[in-house]
Design a protein around this motif. Structure first.
Motif, PDB file in Angstrom:
ATOM      1  N   SER A   1      -0.232   3.560 -15.396  1.00  0.00           N
ATOM      2  CA  SER A   1       1.025   4.220 -15.014  1.00  0.00           C
ATOM      3  C   SER A   1       1.210   4.212 -13.503  1.00  0.00           C
ATOM      4  O   SER A   1       2.314   3.953 -12.994  1.00  0.00           O
ATOM      5  CB  SER A   1       1.041   5.658 -15.544  1.00  0.00           C
ATOM      6  OG  SER A   1       0.970   5.677 -16.945  1.00  0.00           O
ATOM      7  N   TYR A   2       0.131   4.493 -12.768  1.00  0.00           N
ATOM      8  CA  TYR A   2       0.238   4.499 -11.314  1.00  0.00           C
ATOM      9  C   TYR A   2       0.522   3.094 -10.781  1.00  0.00           C
ATOM     10  O   TYR A   2       1.358   2.917  -9.891  1.00  0.00           O
ATOM     11  CB  TYR A   2      -1.048   5.039 -10.689  1.00  0.00           C
ATOM     12  CG  TYR A   2      -1.079   4.868  -9.185  1.00  0.00           C
ATOM     13  CD1 TYR A   2      -0.332   5.705  -8.369  1.00  0.00           C
ATOM     14  CD2 TYR A   2      -1.825   3.851  -8.593  1.00  0.00           C
ATOM     15  CE1 TYR A   2      -0.327   5.536  -6.989  1.00  0.00           C
ATOM     16  CE2 TYR A   2      -1.832   3.680  -7.225  1.00  0.00           C
ATOM     17  CZ  TYR A   2      -1.084   4.528  -6.425  1.00  0.00           C
ATOM     18  OH  TYR A   2      -1.076   4.347  -5.069  1.00  0.00           O
TER      19      TYR A   2
ATOM     20  N   LEU B   1      -7.150  10.088  -0.135  1.00  0.00           N
ATOM     21  CA  LEU B   1      -6.027   9.240  -0.514  1.00  0.00           C
ATOM     22  C   LEU B   1      -5.410   8.510   0.670  1.00  0.00           C
ATOM     23  O   LEU B   1      -4.936   7.380   0.520  1.00  0.00           O
ATOM     24  CB  LEU B   1      -4.942  10.065  -1.207  1.00  0.00           C
ATOM     25  CG  LEU B   1      -5.301  10.711  -2.541  1.00  0.00           C
ATOM     26  CD1 LEU B   1      -4.089  11.421  -3.128  1.00  0.00           C
ATOM     27  CD2 LEU B   1      -5.839   9.690  -3.528  1.00  0.00           C
ATOM     28  N   MET B   2      -5.407   9.132   1.847  1.00  0.00           N
ATOM     29  CA  MET B   2      -4.671   8.560   2.969  1.00  0.00           C
ATOM     30  C   MET B   2      -5.585   8.190   4.127  1.00  0.00           C
ATOM     31  O   MET B   2      -5.737   7.021   4.441  1.00  0.00           O
ATOM     32  CB  MET B   2      -3.579   9.538   3.417  1.00  0.00           C
ATOM     33  CG  MET B   2      -2.624   9.931   2.301  1.00  0.00           C
ATOM     34  SD  MET B   2      -1.203  10.928   2.836  1.00  0.00           S
ATOM     35  CE  MET B   2      -0.208   9.696   3.658  1.00  0.00           C
ATOM     36  N   GLY B   3      -6.215   9.153   4.782  1.00  0.00           N
ATOM     37  CA  GLY B   3      -7.075   8.811   5.897  1.00  0.00           C
ATOM     38  C   GLY B   3      -7.334   9.991   6.810  1.00  0.00           C
ATOM     39  O   GLY B   3      -6.809  11.097   6.605  1.00  0.00           O
TER      40      GLY B   3
ATOM     41  N   ALA C   1      -6.899   8.498 -10.734  1.00  0.00           N
ATOM     42  CA  ALA C   1      -5.475   8.367 -11.070  1.00  0.00           C
ATOM     43  C   ALA C   1      -4.869   7.123 -10.448  1.00  0.00           C
ATOM     44  O   ALA C   1      -3.912   6.559 -10.979  1.00  0.00           O
ATOM     45  CB  ALA C   1      -4.715   9.614 -10.616  1.00  0.00           C
ATOM     46  N   LEU C   2      -5.436   6.673  -9.320  1.00  0.00           N
ATOM     47  CA  LEU C   2      -4.907   5.486  -8.655  1.00  0.00           C
ATOM     48  C   LEU C   2      -5.199   4.209  -9.427  1.00  0.00           C
ATOM     49  O   LEU C   2      -4.649   3.153  -9.102  1.00  0.00           O
ATOM     50  CB  LEU C   2      -5.496   5.363  -7.246  1.00  0.00           C
ATOM     51  CG  LEU C   2      -5.319   6.566  -6.311  1.00  0.00           C
ATOM     52  CD1 LEU C   2      -5.834   6.232  -4.927  1.00  0.00           C
ATOM     53  CD2 LEU C   2      -3.863   6.989  -6.238  1.00  0.00           C
TER      54      LEU C   2
ATOM     55  N   ASP D   1       0.860  -1.183   0.000  1.00  0.00           N
ATOM     56  CA  ASP D   1       0.000   0.000   0.000  1.00  0.00           C
ATOM     57  C   ASP D   1       0.892   1.226   0.000  1.00  0.00           C
ATOM     58  O   ASP D   1       1.562   1.537   0.978  1.00  0.00           O
ATOM     59  CB  ASP D   1      -0.914  -0.003   1.223  1.00  0.00           C
ATOM     60  CG  ASP D   1      -2.016   1.053   1.131  1.00  0.00           C
ATOM     61  OD1 ASP D   1      -1.766   2.104   0.500  1.00  0.00           O
ATOM     62  OD2 ASP D   1      -3.113   0.831   1.662  1.00  0.00           O
ATOM     63  N   PHE D   2       0.868   1.924  -1.133  1.00  0.00           N
ATOM     64  CA  PHE D   2       1.763   3.058  -1.328  1.00  0.00           C
ATOM     65  C   PHE D   2       1.533   4.140  -0.284  1.00  0.00           C
ATOM     66  O   PHE D   2       2.454   4.811   0.155  1.00  0.00           O
ATOM     67  CB  PHE D   2       1.537   3.603  -2.741  1.00  0.00           C
ATOM     68  CG  PHE D   2       2.454   4.731  -3.108  1.00  0.00           C
ATOM     69  CD1 PHE D   2       3.793   4.507  -3.314  1.00  0.00           C
ATOM     70  CD2 PHE D   2       1.968   6.016  -3.260  1.00  0.00           C
ATOM     71  CE1 PHE D   2       4.643   5.542  -3.660  1.00  0.00           C
ATOM     72  CE2 PHE D   2       2.805   7.046  -3.610  1.00  0.00           C
ATOM     73  CZ  PHE D   2       4.139   6.815  -3.820  1.00  0.00           C
TER      74      PHE D   2
END
Length: 458
Positions: A197-198, A56-58, A192-193, A6-7
């Protein structure tokens, strides 16, 4: 590779991502991109990075970005030239420091937590997460304004603002357009995720993590460098304020202490913006270096199996042997592995099945022998393993038996898979090419004796 990488949660990268969002928040808040001044107060668009961190994160990360937003707005409101409606955000200008801190920082942090929490609920418990994410994003600005105006009504009732003011002009074309743009930006980040490419980028960052390809940093020199850089930047800020004041005096313009105070604030804002840009450049360099490190690494790998290709195997093997402890009675092992009846598999079932077999066998080799040796594909169905340490023979035989059991369970259209193995005990220094030839002879001796076995040199 670790498919569960998980990036946005990996410790080696999440701080870079959070720092990037905070830097963007700083740039938006410190420039015309984040504010439109309309009497009696300012309307801000600087809440968008908070929403990005939340989706994106939290909640924790969006709360942190909210705190940064609040601190910046509090600092900007501390100038003497700001509008009266904005001065309530400054503990120095409002006359009620605690109330101003609650209004500026606590409310922005609360907005970050609520938005991040709502995004988390939408992603985990909704059948249509994208729809709910767009809805939350569309009303994000309204939620932020409601928190701020509601707090102003409680802490600064003399100003006459309340939650009802949030909905004035809500359906105006400009307001609806800005809300739609916000929802589009957040939805675009979400989409985008899913791009190829991602996913490729995450795959390579996962390789960096799993193979430990990145360099390590010494914390003390890095901390000294950052501290020195910050002190120099502060010194430059003080110098420019002094030069500006000197220039104004030379022009015959009276400069009061209040003016100097405002100049310091403006120069500090400029300094913070420059530091944010420097951080963004640093993050770009870090990920760009990681990306190209992975590209260079992949060039050395066999694309089908993920182990070292022939050229890289021999290069790295020679380096390993040069560093081997020559005091031991056993220097290590050179092992040759060949798939039995591989040509028949390709002829009868096709090359895709043959490729799958090689991929699965290489995976077994990596899982069993990677901790103790170097693995390479020398071409066709031949693999080689170089162990440059005196592993006990009994342990090595256990590893070979485990490998035989593993490949016997691999499903194949042909039949149960087997391998012939030649194990050369390295008892004296020799070039790797010579070791390869001796191990190869042992391999073919195993084939001549009936295949599906391993033979040690004695």
């Amino acid at each position: 590779m670790n498919n569960k990488f998980d990036f946005f949660k990996d410790n080696s990268t999440k701080w870079y991502i959070l720092g990037t969002i905070i830097a963007i928040e700083i740039l938006v808040s410190e420039s015309f991109l984040g504010y439109i001044h309309i009497e009696p107060i300012s309307i801000t668009f600087a809440y968008i990075p908070i929403l990005i961190a939340g989706v994106l994160m939290g909640p924790a990360e969006s709360t942190a970005v909210g705190v940064v937003f609040g601190l910046i707005s509090m600092g900007k409101a501390s100038a003497s030239y700001v509008m009266a409606g904005d001065q309530v955000f400054s503990p120095l200008m409002s006359g009620h420091p605690v109330n101003s801190i609650i209004l500026s920082v606590v409310m922005r942090a609360l907005f970050g937590f609520i938005s991040g929490f709502l995004y988390a609920l939408a992603k985990k418990h909704s059948r249509h997460p994208d729809l709910w994410i767009c809805i939350i994003s569309f009303f994000g600005r309204t939620m932020h304004s409601a928190l701020v105006y509601g707090c102003m009504a409680l802490l600064f009732p003399e100003l006459g603002y309340g939650v009802a003011d949030v909905f004035q002009g809500f359906f105006s074309p400009s307001n609806l357009l800005s809300l739609l743009i916000t929802a589009a930006i957040i939805w675009g980040c979400r989409c985008a995720l899913r791009t190829r490419s991602y996913k490729r980028f995450v795959q390579r960052m996962s390789m960096v993590k799993n193979l430990r390809l990145t360099e390590t940093y010494r914390n003390r020199p890095l901390a000294i460098f950052i501290t020195t850089e910050f002190c120099i930047a502060c010194a430059v800020t003080v110098y420019f304020v002094g030069r500006i004041r000197y220039m104004l005096v030379q022009k015959g313009i009276a400069v009061s202490d209040e003016t100097v105070y405002d100049l310091v604030l403006l120069q500090a804002q400029f300094l913070i913006g420059i530091l944010a840009l420097m951080f963004l450049l640093t993050v770009f360099q870090v990920f760009n270096r990681r990306w190209h490190t992975c590209v260079e690494y992949e060039i050395r790998l066999d694309t089908l199996t993920g182990v070292w290709n022939r050229r890289s195997f021999f290069q790295r093997g020679e380096s390993m042997l040069a560093e081997t402890n020559r005091q031991a009675a056993c220097y290590g092992y050179f092992i040759m592995v060949d798939v039995d009846w591989f040509k028949q598999i390709n002829d009868e079932f096709g090359h895709p099945e043959g490729d799958r077999v090689l991929h699965d066998i290489a995976k077994c080799l990596r899982e069993i022998f990677s901790p103790i040796g170097l693995i390479g594909r020398l071409g066709g169905d031949e693999f080689a393993i170089l162990i440059d340490k005196p592993v006990p023979r009994q342990q090595l035989e256990e590893n070979l038996d485990q490998f035989a059991r593993r490949i016997d369970t691999l499903s194949s259209e042909a039949s149960s898979l087997t391998c012939s193995i030649g194990v050369l005990i390295i008892s004296h220094p020799a070039p790797l090419e010579e070791l390869y030839k001796k191990a190869d002879r042992l391999l073919y001796l195993a084939k001549q004796q009936g295949r599906n076995r391993y033979i040690f040199s004695e």
